[in-house]
Design a protein around this motif. Structure first.
Motif, PDB file in Angstrom:
ATOM      1  N   VAL A 213     -89.727 -35.311  45.043  1.00 31.12           N
ATOM      2  CA  VAL A 213     -88.745 -34.307  44.636  1.00 31.12           C
ATOM      3  C   VAL A 213     -89.174 -33.631  43.332  1.00 31.12           C
ATOM      4  O   VAL A 213     -89.086 -32.411  43.192  1.00 31.12           O
ATOM      5  CB  VAL A 213     -87.341 -34.938  44.496  1.00 31.12           C
ATOM      6  CG1 VAL A 213     -86.355 -33.965  43.874  1.00 31.12           C
ATOM      7  CG2 VAL A 213     -86.839 -35.403  45.866  1.00 31.12           C
ATOM      8  N   GLY A 214     -89.673 -34.414  42.375  1.00 30.21           N
ATOM      9  CA  GLY A 214     -90.112 -33.849  41.098  1.00 30.21           C
ATOM     10  C   GLY A 214     -91.259 -32.877  41.260  1.00 30.21           C
ATOM     11  O   GLY A 214     -91.250 -31.782  40.687  1.00 30.21           O
ATOM     12  N   MET A 215     -92.254 -33.254  42.055  1.00 29.81           N
ATOM     13  CA  MET A 215     -93.408 -32.380  42.263  1.00 29.81           C
ATOM     14  C   MET A 215     -92.990 -31.118  43.012  1.00 29.81           C
ATOM     15  O   MET A 215     -93.413 -30.010  42.669  1.00 29.81           O
ATOM     16  CB  MET A 215     -94.512 -33.123  43.016  1.00 29.81           C
ATOM     17  CG  MET A 215     -95.825 -32.377  43.060  1.00 29.81           C
ATOM     18  SD  MET A 215     -96.626 -32.147  41.445  1.00 29.81           S
ATOM     19  CE  MET A 215     -97.297 -33.779  41.178  1.00 29.81           C
ATOM     20  N   ALA A 216     -92.151 -31.266  44.024  1.00 31.91           N
ATOM     21  CA  ALA A 216     -91.690 -30.097  44.782  1.00 31.91           C
ATOM     22  C   ALA A 216     -90.849 -29.172  43.914  1.00 31.91           C
ATOM     23  O   ALA A 216     -90.941 -27.947  44.021  1.00 31.91           O
ATOM     24  CB  ALA A 216     -90.901 -30.547  46.009  1.00 31.91           C
TER      25      ALA A 216
ATOM     26  N   ARG B  96     -93.330 -26.169  46.150  1.00 25.55           N
ATOM     27  CA  ARG B  96     -93.968 -26.485  47.436  1.00 25.55           C
ATOM     28  C   ARG B  96     -93.701 -27.928  47.808  1.00 25.55           C
ATOM     29  O   ARG B  96     -93.563 -28.781  46.927  1.00 25.55           O
ATOM     30  CB  ARG B  96     -95.471 -26.265  47.324  1.00 25.55           C
ATOM     31  CG  ARG B  96     -95.805 -24.846  46.835  1.00 25.55           C
ATOM     32  CD  ARG B  96     -97.244 -24.628  46.893  1.00 25.55           C
ATOM     33  NE  ARG B  96     -97.609 -24.703  48.297  1.00 25.55           N
ATOM     34  CZ  ARG B  96     -98.649 -24.110  48.816  1.00 25.55           C
ATOM     35  NH1 ARG B  96     -99.443 -23.409  48.064  1.00 25.55           N
ATOM     36  NH2 ARG B  96     -98.939 -24.224  50.090  1.00 25.55           N
ATOM     37  N   PRO B  97     -93.651 -28.228  49.091  1.00 27.34           N
ATOM     38  CA  PRO B  97     -93.454 -29.629  49.488  1.00 27.34           C
ATOM     39  C   PRO B  97     -94.596 -30.496  48.959  1.00 27.34           C
ATOM     40  O   PRO B  97     -95.739 -30.065  48.903  1.00 27.34           O
ATOM     41  CB  PRO B  97     -93.492 -29.579  51.021  1.00 27.34           C
ATOM     42  CG  PRO B  97     -93.295 -28.148  51.387  1.00 27.34           C
ATOM     43  CD  PRO B  97     -93.772 -27.330  50.231  1.00 27.34           C
ATOM     44  N   ALA B  98     -94.258 -31.678  48.554  1.00 29.16           N
ATOM     45  CA  ALA B  98     -95.271 -32.610  48.047  1.00 29.16           C
ATOM     46  C   ALA B  98     -95.655 -33.593  49.143  1.00 29.16           C
ATOM     47  O   ALA B  98     -94.818 -34.010  49.933  1.00 29.16           O
ATOM     48  CB  ALA B  98     -94.717 -33.365  46.842  1.00 29.16           C
TER      49      ALA B  98
ATOM     50  N   PRO C 261    -102.273 -31.290  41.385  1.00 32.39           N
ATOM     51  CA  PRO C 261    -101.488 -32.221  40.564  1.00 32.39           C
ATOM     52  C   PRO C 261    -101.146 -33.471  41.367  1.00 32.39           C
ATOM     53  O   PRO C 261    -100.796 -33.377  42.545  1.00 32.39           O
ATOM     54  CB  PRO C 261    -100.237 -31.415  40.211  1.00 32.39           C
ATOM     55  CG  PRO C 261    -100.135 -30.361  41.259  1.00 32.39           C
ATOM     56  CD  PRO C 261    -101.540 -30.064  41.694  1.00 32.39           C
ATOM     57  N   ILE C 262    -101.275 -34.627  40.733  1.00 36.28           N
ATOM     58  CA  ILE C 262    -100.995 -35.878  41.433  1.00 36.28           C
ATOM     59  C   ILE C 262    -100.313 -36.858  40.485  1.00 36.28           C
ATOM     60  O   ILE C 262    -100.695 -36.994  39.329  1.00 36.28           O
ATOM     61  CB  ILE C 262    -102.283 -36.489  42.054  1.00 36.28           C
ATOM     62  CG1 ILE C 262    -101.957 -37.765  42.853  1.00 36.28           C
ATOM     63  CG2 ILE C 262    -103.357 -36.697  41.030  1.00 36.28           C
ATOM     64  CD1 ILE C 262    -103.096 -38.263  43.721  1.00 36.28           C
ATOM     65  N   THR C 263     -99.283 -37.499  40.994  1.00 33.26           N
ATOM     66  CA  THR C 263     -98.549 -38.504  40.234  1.00 33.26           C
ATOM     67  C   THR C 263     -98.487 -39.784  41.048  1.00 33.26           C
ATOM     68  O   THR C 263     -98.801 -39.793  42.238  1.00 33.26           O
ATOM     69  CB  THR C 263     -97.110 -38.037  39.916  1.00 33.26           C
ATOM     70  OG1 THR C 263     -96.414 -37.816  41.146  1.00 33.26           O
ATOM     71  CG2 THR C 263     -97.113 -36.769  39.075  1.00 33.26           C
ATOM     72  N   CYS C 264     -98.084 -40.853  40.401  1.00 29.87           N
ATOM     73  CA  CYS C 264     -97.910 -42.119  41.106  1.00 29.87           C
ATOM     74  C   CYS C 264     -96.734 -42.865  40.486  1.00 29.87           C
ATOM     75  O   CYS C 264     -96.330 -42.573  39.363  1.00 29.87           O
ATOM     76  CB  CYS C 264     -99.177 -42.968  41.044  1.00 29.87           C
ATOM     77  SG  CYS C 264     -99.611 -43.535  39.393  1.00 29.87           S
ATOM     78  N   GLY C 265     -96.202 -43.790  41.238  1.00 32.23           N
ATOM     79  CA  GLY C 265     -95.114 -44.624  40.746  1.00 32.23           C
ATOM     80  C   GLY C 265     -95.453 -46.074  40.962  1.00 32.23           C
ATOM     81  O   GLY C 265     -96.178 -46.426  41.897  1.00 32.23           O
TER      82      GLY C 265
END
Length: 198
Positions: free
Chosen positions: A133-136, A141-143, A169-173
């Motif tokens: 949701v944060g990236m989108a 754009r859909p992540a 852009p790339i994130t992780c949790g």
């Protein structure tokens, strides 16, 4: 007109409603170092913001989201959102936002208005990851999301490596503390991070 307004905003000669408040060069100068997580539990958004702030394409996108409004206000608009969030310096102080970079505080303020107390941060049906949701939200754009327990190490490495190489852009949790169990505590549990290299 983006380039003209951005240059005028950077030189300080134009602060009229509708002019861009920051340039991509200003975003790049501070980059991810301009972002400081405050008391809000929104690491999922801040990690996405940090990921964009490190990439030229992301810096241009961030710069396009913030314009000057009336009476020393700022107008923040996320791509594809259709809604404008108005913010004044007094609003930032009132909610306790003080990122090193002003643009980061403005984006975070808009995020707290869009998702008050993280309401909606799991999507409208409540079935999405906050990272997704944060990236989108910030890219419009859909992540794409991948879960380590559902893929092989090779698939995971290919996914991360491909994103880094192509400058996406790339994130992780991280999993929560209970899921981490007896593994070494290399990172905080239930937290979001920006991947900057692989």
């Amino acid at each position: 007109s983006i380039g003209v307004n951005s240059m005028q905003a950077e030189s300080g000669k134009l602060r009229q409603p509708g002019a861009f408040a920051f340039t991509a060069a200003e975003i790049a100068r501070e980059g991810a170092n301009g972002i400081d997580q405050s008391g809000f539990e929104n690491c999922w958004f801040e990690a996405a913001m940090s990921a964009l702030a490190q990439l030229p394409r992301g810096q241009r996108l961030i710069a396009s989201m913030i314009k000057y409004g009336e009476d020393k206000s700022y107008i923040i608009r996320f791509p594809g959102d259709g809604k404008e969030y108005v913010c004044r310096n007094s609003d930032l102080r009132a909610v306790g936002l003080a990122n090193t970079a002003k643009w980061a505080s403005l984006l975070e303020y808009a995020q707290t208005q869009k998702f008050p107390n993280n309401k909606g941060a799991e999507g409208t049906a409540g079935d999405q990851s906050r990272l997704e949701v944060g990236m989108a939200c910030i890219t419009g754009r859909p992540a794409e999301i991948i879960t380590p327990r559902n893929v092989s190490i090779t698939e995971l490495a290919s996914f991360i490596g491909g994103a880094v190489r192509s400058q996406n852009p790339i994130t992780c949790g991280t999993y929560d503390e209970n899921s981490i169990g007896s593994l070494p505590r290399l990172v905080f549990g239930s937290h979001a991070y920006t991947i900057i290299g692989f």
